[in-house]
Design a protein around this motif. Structure first.
Motif, PDB file in Angstrom:
ATOM      1  N   LEU A 117       0.803  -1.216   0.000  1.00  0.00           N
ATOM      2  CA  LEU A 117       0.000   0.000   0.000  1.00  0.00           C
ATOM      3  C   LEU A 117       0.842   1.275   0.000  1.00  0.00           C
ATOM      4  CD1 LEU A 117      -2.836  -1.017   2.483  1.00  0.00           C
ATOM      5  CD2 LEU A 117      -2.624  -1.456   0.034  1.00  0.00           C
ATOM      6  N   CYS A 120      -0.085   4.382  -2.246  1.00  0.00           N
ATOM      7  CA  CYS A 120      -1.399   4.067  -2.796  1.00  0.00           C
ATOM      8  C   CYS A 120      -2.386   5.211  -2.541  1.00  0.00           C
ATOM      9  CB  CYS A 120      -1.897   2.768  -2.155  1.00  0.00           C
ATOM     10  SG  CYS A 120      -3.547   2.265  -2.636  1.00  0.00           S
ATOM     11  N   VAL A 123      -7.237   1.734  -1.990  1.00  0.00           N
ATOM     12  CA  VAL A 123      -7.175   0.282  -1.990  1.00  0.00           C
ATOM     13  C   VAL A 123      -8.598  -0.256  -2.126  1.00  0.00           C
ATOM     14  CG1 VAL A 123      -7.195   0.178   0.549  1.00  0.00           C
ATOM     15  CG2 VAL A 123      -6.387  -1.785  -0.777  1.00  0.00           C
ATOM     16  N   CYS A 144      -3.639   0.775   6.300  1.00  0.00           N
ATOM     17  CA  CYS A 144      -4.332   1.910   5.694  1.00  0.00           C
ATOM     18  C   CYS A 144      -4.227   3.156   6.566  1.00  0.00           C
ATOM     19  CB  CYS A 144      -5.796   1.567   5.453  1.00  0.00           C
ATOM     20  SG  CYS A 144      -6.104   0.338   4.178  1.00  0.00           S
ATOM     21  N   ARG A 147      -0.985   5.052   6.506  1.00  0.00           N
ATOM     22  CA  ARG A 147      -0.716   5.739   5.240  1.00  0.00           C
ATOM     23  C   ARG A 147      -1.832   6.712   4.869  1.00  0.00           C
ATOM     24  NH1 ARG A 147       1.271   0.904   5.721  1.00  0.00           N
ATOM     25  NH2 ARG A 147       3.308   0.347   4.826  1.00  0.00           N
ATOM     26  N   ILE A 149      -4.901   6.098   3.838  1.00  0.00           N
ATOM     27  CA  ILE A 149      -5.428   5.616   2.562  1.00  0.00           C
ATOM     28  C   ILE A 149      -6.929   5.384   2.685  1.00  0.00           C
ATOM     29  CG2 ILE A 149      -5.366   3.706   0.906  1.00  0.00           C
ATOM     30  CD1 ILE A 149      -2.467   3.234   1.735  1.00  0.00           C
ATOM     31  N   GLY A 151     -10.403   3.380   1.289  1.00  0.00           N
ATOM     32  CA  GLY A 151     -10.676   2.040   0.802  1.00  0.00           C
ATOM     33  C   GLY A 151     -12.107   1.896   0.311  1.00  0.00           C
ATOM     34  N   TYR A 214     -11.680   6.875  10.990  1.00  0.00           N
ATOM     35  CA  TYR A 214     -12.168   6.955   9.621  1.00  0.00           C
ATOM     36  C   TYR A 214     -13.662   7.295   9.585  1.00  0.00           C
ATOM     37  CZ  TYR A 214      -8.134   5.161   6.993  1.00  0.00           C
ATOM     38  OH  TYR A 214      -6.915   5.011   6.378  1.00  0.00           O
TER      39      TYR A 214
END
Length: 291
Positions: A117, A120, A123, A144, A147, A149, A151, A214
Motif C-alpha cells: 500500500l 497508494c 485500496v 491503511c 498511510r 489511505i 478504501g 475513519y
C-alpha cells in the motif's frame, strides 16, 4: 465457487460478474471518485491496489467510473486468473478513455505485506473479507491508517439470504433456517487466513476503521436473482449447489437432509417459482481528517 482455502474457479467468477456489477452501490463508487479527483495530475497516475483481484472484474467495473491516469496493482495468488486479467486490461480505460497501466503481483495475501500500500491513493477489494480473519483485517486497517489511505470494499457477504417469489415475498421453512446456521459455521472455518469472519466481516471492517478515526459510508449490495430470470437462475443454482456441499462438510451426519433440501430448492428455481436474494454490504472508508 471457492474451496475451503478460498480458491475460486474461473467459471464461477464469470457466472457472477454481471450480477456483481448490478448489485454494487453506485453512490460509494462516486464517493471514491470524489476522493481521487484532487489527487490526480496529468503527470502522475493515480495508484490503485486491488487485493484478491482474480480476473480483474473489480477493475473492469471501477476503471471507467474513476478519474485517471490510473496505475493498478493487481494482487492475487492465482497466476491463471492474473493472466486472464492482463488480457482483459488491454481493453479497459479510465473515465476519460485513457488506457490503464498495471502491475500483476502474483502472491498470496497471508500474511498481509503492508508495503503493498506504499504510495497508494485507493485500496479496493471485492468479495474478499468473509474469508479473512480478525487479525488479518486488523493488519489491513493498520496499514491503511498509517498511510491515510481510503478504501472501497464491496460485496462482503452478511450471511443473510432468502428464497423469493416473483412478487418479492420471502419463502422460508425450517430447513432453510437450519441450513443458514450450518453455512454460517462453515463460513467461519479457516480459509487460509485463520478463523474466517464470514458474515461478521462488514461490521467488523466498519468498526475497526471507525476506531482509527475513519469516516464510514456503508450501503447494501444484494444479489437479486429473480424467479425465472434466464441470467439469474444458473447462478442461483450453482450457488445453492455450493451451499449444499459446504453444509455437507460442516454437518456430515445430515447429508440426507441436505440432499432433500437441495433437490426441493433446485426444482423451485428451475420451475421459475422461486428466485434468490443474497445480502452483501459495500463500504467506503476515508480518513477522518481528509478534506
Amino acid at each position: 465457487m471457492s474451496d475451503t482455502t478460498g480458491h475460486f474457479d474461473a467459471h464461477w467468477l464469470r457466472l457472477r460478474e454481471s450480477i456483481d456489477h448490478r448489485a454494487r452501490d453506485a453512490g460509494l463508487t462516486e464517493q471514491a471518485r470524489d476522493w481521487l479527483l484532487p489527487r490526480q495530475t496529468p503527470a502522475h497516475a493515480l495508484s490503485l491496489v486491488d487485493l484478491g483481484s482474480g480476473g480483474a472484474s473489480n477493475v473492469a467495473y471501477l476503471a471507467p467510473r474513476l478519474p485517471g491516469p490510473q496505475r493498478w496493482r493487481l494482487v492475487d495468488h492465482d497466476a491463471t486468473l492474473l493472466g486472464q486479467a492482463a488480457t482483459r486490461l488491454h481493453r479497459l480505460a479510465d473515465e476519460a478513455d485513457r488506457p490503464l497501466e498495471w502491475i500483476s503481483d502474483h502472491r498470496g495475501l497471508q500474511p498481509l505485506d503492508a508495503a503493498l500500500l506504499d504510495g497508494c491513493d485507493l485500496v479496493v477489494a471485492s468479495a474478499l473479507f468473509d474469508l479473512v480473519s480478525r487479525d488479518w483485517l486488523d493488519a489491513l486497517v493498520e496499514a491503511c491508517a498509517q498511510r491515510r489511505i481510503a478504501g472501497l470494499f464491496t460485496l462482503s457477504v452478511t450471511g443473510d439470504w432468502a428464497f423469493v417469489d416473483a412478487r418479492g415475498h420471502h419463502h422460508e421453512d425450517d430447513d432453510d433456517r437450519w441450513l443458514r446456521g450450518v453455512l454460517a459455521a462453515h463460513q467461519r472455518r479457516d480459509k487460509g487466513f485463520g478463523p474466517a469472519l464470514g458474515g461478521d466481516a462488514p461490521t467488523w471492517l466498519a468498526d475497526r476503521f471507525a476506531a482509527r478515526g475513519y469516516r464510514i459510508a456503508r450501503a447494501p449490495s444484494p444479489w437479486r436473482l429473480p424467479a425465472g430470470a434466464p441470467d439469474a437462475t444458473p447462478l442461483a443454482t450453482t450457488l445453492i449447489d455450493g451451499w449444499a456441499q459446504a453444509a455437507g462438510e460442516q454437518a456430515p451426519d445430515d447429508t440426507r437432509r441436505i440432499a432433500t433440501w437441495l433437490e426441493r430448492r433446485r426444482q423451485a428455481l428451475a420451475s421459475g417459482r422461486l428466485g434468490l436474494c443474497v445480502e452483501h454490504d459495500d463500504l467506503f472508508v476515508v480518513p477522518g481528517d481528509a478534506a
